[in-house]
Design a protein around this motif. Structure first.
Motif, PDB file in Angstrom:
ATOM      1  N   GLN A  48      78.020  71.349 -26.896  1.00 20.37           N
ATOM      2  CA  GLN A  48      78.025  69.995 -27.416  1.00 20.37           C
ATOM      3  C   GLN A  48      76.821  69.664 -28.283  1.00 20.37           C
ATOM      4  O   GLN A  48      76.950  69.061 -29.326  1.00 20.37           O
ATOM      5  N   TYR A  49      75.621  70.068 -27.800  1.00 19.43           N
ATOM      6  CA  TYR A  49      74.423  69.580 -28.479  1.00 19.43           C
ATOM      7  C   TYR A  49      73.687  70.623 -29.300  1.00 19.43           C
ATOM      8  O   TYR A  49      72.792  70.292 -30.051  1.00 19.43           O
ATOM      9  N   MET A  62      85.810  70.769 -23.652  1.00 20.73           N
ATOM     10  CA  MET A  62      85.516  69.388 -23.998  1.00 20.73           C
ATOM     11  C   MET A  62      86.004  68.465 -22.885  1.00 20.73           C
ATOM     12  O   MET A  62      85.345  67.502 -22.518  1.00 20.73           O
ATOM     13  N   THR A 107      83.565  68.377 -19.906  1.00 17.63           N
ATOM     14  CA  THR A 107      82.330  67.607 -20.051  1.00 17.63           C
ATOM     15  C   THR A 107      82.595  66.119 -20.193  1.00 17.63           C
ATOM     16  O   THR A 107      81.726  65.310 -19.912  1.00 17.63           O
ATOM     17  N   SER A 108      83.805  65.731 -20.624  1.00 18.17           N
ATOM     18  CA  SER A 108      84.017  64.302 -20.833  1.00 18.17           C
ATOM     19  C   SER A 108      84.833  63.623 -19.723  1.00 18.17           C
ATOM     20  O   SER A 108      84.887  62.409 -19.661  1.00 18.17           O
TER      21      SER A 108
END
Lengths: 579, 203
Positions: free
Chosen positions: A288-289, B180, B183-184
């Motif tokens: 993500q980062y 994804m 993580t969300s």
């Protein structure tokens, strides 16, 4: 004229007589301690000129010389680097309280070098008392670097922050430190501005973020900042906007839930860091980062991902933005596929270190193996330093790797299962390491592993003429192996051996050799007390230190540490060290 | 046979290695006196020999570990200072592993099902992907979900697996890549009935 007389006068003009101050002026430009050692051997005049102009002294073994001898020879020292314990102490092979306490040195320095500015210690014992003493006694003190040291706590750091008014460098790396609190950071005075290097990445207590932010804003010359895990991404952003001039950055934790706005701000902060050439930290970095880093990666020469368990695709995407990378440290979670990506994205790579994410995992299909190493050797022709932890390897792969990169200076291969043979042929890894020493004529440091017979050591003795450091574990067949090394490697300085079948015969075959070396370490070998005593008797200028090997229950096993010294047997040896 | 066997037993000192219930110092003669001596001996012999073998094997293993440099030591035992990694690095990696195994980092999520009396909690890390997760949910709550299609969601079922994401919106499970999603996802809810049929329908 008498022919002999004219010859004499011709001889005397060959050594040009400079006036002293000219000689000193010239010599003061020489920094390398090896060059300076060479200079000091030319003549008495040069020896004196050199000793008066030396500002920095490097002592590779704190017991090889005494602080008094150092101070007597070099009156104008401003910077000292001291190394203490044998390297195997990093792996818990040296009992605690063995020695290498810096205090005796500080006491002499306080007297002889009150203007001391820099102190760099590696594998020394440093107490809080010593740190407080340092802060109190040296008014000009500027730089403190502690690597792999033990014996102190964050209380000692408080004294440094409080009292060292001109501090430019505080570098605390991987120490056995008693981390009581992060309060030390708040001890820097309010108007403190001189810091250029701050590394507290390996400390685990929280520091006061406001104090850190203020410190970073005020120290306009701050070039190197490495924070610890507790600093969040949001906090990192605030630090980066205050210090865009950073050349080396160690981030905190890379795992935090950011809003889109925060993400953009962080991206912009990294874009602003145009001078970054080294990046580390990145704990818990995820897909993500990682992209926020991309703009800052263009000029990166050193990327330390050894605390970020990246997968192969994540690494591939990241290194695609690092075309100028020269040094890369990763965990083996990136696997061979990840290394293949490195090979294609980083042609200028010179150094690669791959650490195991789970050193005790026996599954041979995890981590990296020969194909990753091979890929890097094909894509990165300037590769000369490798530290590689893997679970299997083949002789053929190693031979091809060094054929692709014959310029290796440091080849440290660690096949993690002791005594593991070639995974394809089931033979010893002799031929692989043989290829290394035959091909890499500039080899200075070698770490061997896997199933090895005496043949490996025959090869090393025969071909490794520039070898200075050799690390051996679970290898060899008889005394002959170690003898080949001692007979054959003229430049050998450090030899460290564990769990190998070398006994007194091997130990004593080095009688002529040890005084030209810095040190020899042998543990869990076949050396007996008698052999050590013989060595000690025949070579009084060596310190032969013997410790009982607590891990072996046969009562016959010893750890031996042999080193040359001009300081005689040490006076601070604990009871378990016999001389 | 009796005394002969007894003498042999004594030489081997099988008593010392015998597994027994009872306080140390009590002898086996105190137990089961009505049993046939041979059977008892056989029983004792068998157990003791096994014990002895195990003890010898472990001794051998540790000896191999400590002294036999040529062969690889027992894979279960950890050798001091091997592989050669600095303590700081080792400690950092191990804590990382434990964190990933036990703590959340957003991976333990509550699962509710409409009409069920209580909620459950699952660790998303355990599942390799959506099919794995959905199968587990089907098992846990005893229902069938049906097949996912991008166009129509979970067609042919009165259930729809949904999750609350970081922005607080209720999303259909399966639209975004698995990583994804992991993580969300903040919590899961299995909707049923008319509400469920509302999701996934083309607008």
């Amino acid at each position: 004229m008498d022919p002999s007389k004219s010859r004499d006068s011709a001889e005397s003009t060959r050594v040009i007589q400079f006036p002293n101050d000219v000689l000193e002026r010239i010599l003061s430009l020489i920094d390398s301690h090896r060059d300076r050692s060479a200079v000091s051997l030319v003549s008495k005049a040069w020896y004196n000129a050199e000793r008066w102009t030396r500002r920095h002294v490097f002592i590779g073994n704190c017991y090889a010389v005494s602080p008094q001898i150092v101070a007597r020879r070099f009156p104008s020292i401003r910077s000292v680097m001291l190394k203490g314990k044998p390297r195997f102490s990093d792996f818990n092979l040296v009992p605690p309280n063995w020695g290498a306490d810096v205090h005796a040195w500080l006491a002499v320095f306080a007297d002889q070098y009150p203007l001391l500015e820099e102190l760099r210690l590696k594998r020394m014992t440093v107490t809080d008392e010593s740190l407080k003493f340092l802060a109190r006694k040296f008014q000009n003190f500027k730089a403190l670097s502690l690597l792999s040291c033990d014996g102190f706590s964050t209380d000692g750091l408080e004294a440094i922050a409080t009292d060292c008014r001109h501090l430019t460098e505080l570098d605390i790396q991987e120490n056995g430190i008693d981390d009581i609190s992060g309060n030390w950071l708040s001890c820097f005075p309010e108007n403190f501005t001189s810091l250029e290097v701050l590394n507290f990445a390996s400390l685990s207590s929280d520091v006061n973020f406001d104090a850190l932010e203020r410190l970073v804003s005020q120290c306009k010359s701050l070039k190197i900042l490495k924070v610890n895990k507790n600093i969040t991404l949001e906090q990192l952003q605030r630090l980066l906007v205050r210090a865009p001039q950073l050349t080396e950055l160690g981030t905190g934790s890379f795992l935090q839930e950011l809003t889109a706005h925060q993400y953009e701000e962080l991206e912009r902060a990294f874009i602003g860091c145009k001078n970054l050439h080294a990046l580390s930290g990145l704990w818990e970095a995820t897909t993500q980062y990682l992209p926020v880093l991309y703009p800052a990666c263009t000029n990166l020469t050193f990327l330390n991902l050894s605390y970020a368990a990246l997968q192969s695709e994540e690494l591939a995407k990241l290194v695609a933005h690092c075309p100028h990378l020269q040094r890369l440290w990763v965990l083996d979670t990136v696997e061979d596929v990840g290394l293949e990506a490195v090979a294609s994205s980083c042609p200028l790579l010179e150094e690669l270190r791959v650490f195991p994410a789970d050193p005790y995992d026996q599954d041979i299909n995890r981590g990296v193996n020969e194909s990753g190493f091979l890929a890097v050797s094909l894509g990165c022709r300037k590769l000369h330093y490798v530290l590689y932890f893997c679970r299997k390897m083949t002789n053929a792969a190693v031979a091809r790797i060094v054929q692709n990169c014959p310029g290796f200076t440091h080849f440290r291969l660690c096949i993690m299962k002791p005594g593991q043979p070639d995974s394809q042929t089931n033979e010893p890894m002799d031929e692989g390491f043989g290829a290394v020493v035959k091909t890499c004529t500039n080899l200075r440091r070698l770490g061997v592993s896997g199933l090895l017979t005496d043949l490996t050591f025959e090869y090393i003795g025969q071909y490794a003429k520039n070898l200075e450091t050799l690390s051996v574990a679970f290898a060899g067949g008889s005394d002959r192996g170690m003898q080949c090394i001692l007979d054959g490697c003229p430049k050998l300085r450090k030899l460290e051996i564990r769990d190998s079948p070398f006994g007194n015969g091997a130990l004593l075959s080095g009688l002529e050799k040890y005084e030209s070396m810095r040190s020899l370490w042998m543990s869990a070998c076949k050396v007996t007390l008698h052999g050590c005593q013989m060595l000690a008797t025949q070579r009084p200028r060596l310190n032969v230190e013997v410790m009982k090997d607590e891990e072996m229950d046969d009562g016959q096993s010893y750890k031996v540490y042999v080193y040359r010294t001009v300081a005689g047997p040490r006076t601070d040896a604990p009871a378990f060290v016999h001389r | 046979m009796g005394s002969g066997e007894g003498g042999y037993e004594k030489d081997l000192n099988l008593e010392a290695t015998e597994l027994r219930l009872g306080l140390p110092g009590t002898t086996s003669s105190a137990a089961a006196p009505d049993q046939e001596p041979e059977a008892r001996q056989a029983r004792n012999n068998k157990r003791s020999l096994v014990d002895r073998c195990e003890e010898e094997a472990s001794k051998d293993a540790s000896r191999a570990l400590q002294k036999d440099h040529d062969s690889a030591p027992s894979s279960k035992a950890q050798i001091v200072g091997w592989p050669p990694i600095r303590s700081y690095r080792k400690n950092n990696l191990q804590t990382k592993k434990t964190e990933a195994e036990t703590s959340s980092s957003g991976i333990y999520v509550k699962v509710s099902m409409d009409g069920a009396p209580y909620l459950r909690k699952i660790d998303l890390n355990v599942y390799k992907g959506y099919s794995d997760l959905l199968k587990a949910l089907e098992n846990m709550f005893k229902f069938t979900i049906g097949e996912y299609s991008e166009r129509e969601g979970y067609k042919g079922s009165e259930f729809a697996p949904t999750y609350e994401d970081k922005d607080g919106d209720w999303m259909l499970v399966g639209d975004v890549p698995w990583e994804m999603f992991m993580t969300s996802c903040k919590r899961l809810r299995i909707m049923r009935g008319s509400e469920a049929r509302g999701l996934g329908c083309a607008v």
